[in-house]
Design an enzyme around this catalytic site. Structure first.
Site, PDB file in Angstrom:
ATOM      1  N   HIS A 107       0.575  -1.105   0.226  1.00  0.00           N
ATOM      2  CA  HIS A 107       0.346   0.111  -0.103  1.00  0.00           C
ATOM      3  C   HIS A 107       0.850   1.249  -0.155  1.00  0.00           C
ATOM      4  O   HIS A 107       1.859   0.874   0.405  1.00  0.00           O
ATOM      5  CB  HIS A 107      -0.991   0.181   1.614  1.00  0.00           C
ATOM      6  CG  HIS A 107      -2.066  -1.098   1.397  1.00  0.00           C
ATOM      7  ND1 HIS A 107      -1.225  -2.471   2.629  1.00  0.00           N
ATOM      8  CD2 HIS A 107      -2.979  -1.372   1.415  1.00  0.00           C
ATOM      9  CE1 HIS A 107      -1.971  -2.634   2.278  1.00  0.00           C
ATOM     10  NE2 HIS A 107      -3.230  -2.279   1.655  1.00  0.00           N
ATOM     11  N   ASP A 110       2.209   1.675   3.152  1.00  0.00           N
ATOM     12  CA  ASP A 110       3.885   0.604   3.773  1.00  0.00           C
ATOM     13  C   ASP A 110       4.983   1.094   3.477  1.00  0.00           C
ATOM     14  O   ASP A 110       5.696   1.247   4.408  1.00  0.00           O
ATOM     15  CB  ASP A 110       3.628  -0.154   2.976  1.00  0.00           C
ATOM     16  CG  ASP A 110       1.810  -0.519   3.830  1.00  0.00           C
ATOM     17  OD1 ASP A 110       1.170  -0.099   4.139  1.00  0.00           O
ATOM     18  OD2 ASP A 110       1.829  -2.064   2.293  1.00  0.00           O
TER      19      ASP A 110
END
Ligand code: XLS
Ligand code: NI
Ligand code: NI
Length: 443
Positions: A107, A110
């Site tokens: 993501h 992240d």
């Protein structure tokens, strides 16, 4: 090059994980996953296209609703967010190159946490994308898919693309654009939509029709933008019935297919089927895979498993060879994935706190898939399974059964045939026989 490290080695004492074969008792070796071994015309590496999930593996300290995570994340020590993010990326590429997986998934957040403004967030992400490019080129590890985390931030509490407030929808769009840019810059093979908070908690305050329309419009905008930037990969939607909302708009494979067809998105979108989401929807993993495969829409999978005693998305690593064999039967019969692969959307247990635990989790899961592939291939190509299955439908292969399939019969015809033929003899479904057959090859 054996593996990549940054300035610091985070998984000290663990080297490259190699295939040693079923006789090996080395916990740091594959017993079944031999990336170069050919099964049904393709190497294991090509069949699986394994990916490590950045969020579970490098961002998650084991937090649960009852407390902060106990797992030490040594790459999270630096004060500066960008330095922290670079250290995390060093750790990620060290781990992935030691494990020998060809792909990873992330993501946007992240990679690096958001900054105070959109412009600063974009700059931070760009810095980490540039760093990831270097790491990717040096290791050969590619991006299976990227995605936007449109569910953590408090602004998304009422949804992202389906938020009743247009201001939040615009924020979601900005973030989605950023995640697409990052995915494209890293030559991502695919892009995933998981509708984190795209659903509702109560219908009383929800205009479902309007929200679902908005969701579809956001997907169209994402597709149009990415295609304009030259993105050739597939878009995936990952069905899930609930969590975090009470009812998610992407409930299961059938619901998502209906949605994609209704909004004419089937050319660009495929399905990403997750095992634990299937079981949350009270389906089996195989069922969801089969629904996607029947529609020619099996894009990718998120491999994990639930816990039969806990009802929620426990995201455990797959370890059950029998279950995974049933899944591999469907995947092989579908001809594999459309653009995707196998992402381990799975996390260590909260009390797995040693650095080597992440290795054991992935080694076990990859070996589980390797055993399952070998078994499924034998079941499909050496056993009586395909014949037994098609024999159950043999009455449609000729005569009036065939004419029924060809749409040449009417209901009156069926009445006539039934009256003439009389009561058919009972034919056993042989379920236990089929189950034994699978068990015979799972060894
Ligand atoms: C959560 C989802 C999530 C997606 C990516 O349940 O599985 O991890 O795969 O956003
Ligand atoms: Ni997932
Ligand atoms: Ni999940």
């Amino acid at each position: 090059m054996e593996y990549l490290t940054g300035d610091q080695e985070y998984f000290k004492g663990i080297g490259k994980i190699r295939y040693e074969g079923p006789e090996s008792d080395n916990p740091y070796a594959f017993k079944f996953y031999d990336e170069n071994r050919k099964v049904a015309g393709k190497t294991m590496k090509e069949h699986f296209r394994f990916a490590v999930a950045y969020w579970h593996s490098f961002c998650n300290a084991g937090d649960d609703p009852f407390g902060a995570g106990p797992r030490p994340l040594p790459w999270e020590q630096a004060k500066d967010p960008v330095e922290r993010a670079r250290n995390k990326m060093d750790a990620a590429f060290e781990f992935m190159s030691k494990l020998g997986v060809p792909f990873f998934c992330f993501h946007d957040i992240d990679l690096v946490e958001e900054g105070p403004t959109i412009a600063q967030t974009e700059k931070r992400l760009q810095t980490l994308v540039d760093y990831a490019r270097e790491k990717k080129d040096a290791s050969g590890i590619e991006l299976l898919w990227g995605t936007a985390n449109l569910f953590n931030h408090p602004r998304y509490m009422n949804g992202a693309s389906t938020n009743p407030d247009f201001g939040v929808v615009a924020q979601a769009g900005a973030q989605l654009k950023r995640a697409l840019d990052a995915t494209i810059a890293l030559d991502g093979h695919n892009y995933v939509f998981w509708g984190g908070r795209e659903g509702y908690m109560s219908l009383l305050n929800t205009d479902m029709k309007r929200e679902v329309d908005h969701y579809a419009r956001m997907l169209e905008m994402a597709r149009d933008y990415a295609r304009k930037q030259g993105f050739k990969g597939n878009f995936f939607i990952e069905p899930k019935p609930m969590e975090p909302t009470k009812a998610q708009y992407d409930f299961d494979a059938s619901t998502v297919l209906e949605f994609l067809r209704h909004y004419n998105l089937t050319d660009d979108f495929r399905l990403n089927i997750e095992a634990n989401h299937a079981t949350l929807a009270l389906h089996t993993f195989q069922h969801e895979l089969q629904v996607a495969a029947n529609a020619g829409m099996l894009g990718s999978i998120d491999a994990n498993r639930g816990d039969p005693q806990n009802g929620w998305d426990t995201d455990q690593f797959p370890n059950n060879v029998y279950d995974v064999t049933e899944a591999m039967l469907v995947i092989l019969e579908a001809g594999g994935f459309q653009g995707g692969g196998i992402n381990f959307d799975a996390k260590l247990r909260r009390n797995s706190t040693d650095p080597d635990d992440l290795f054991h989790a992935h080694i076990g899961a990859m070996d589980t898939f390797a055993r399952a592939l070998t078994a499924a291939d034998k079941i499909l190509h050496q056993s009586e399974y395909p014949g037994l299955k098609s024999k159950r439908y043999a009455s449609f292969d000729s005569g009036p059964g065939r004419r029924f399939e060809n749409r040449e019969l009417t209901l009156e015809d069926l009445r006539g045939i039934a009256a003439e033929k009389g009561e058919p003899e009972l034919k056993s479904g042989k379920q236990e026989y089929f189950e034994n057959l699978v068990n015979y090859y799972v060894r």
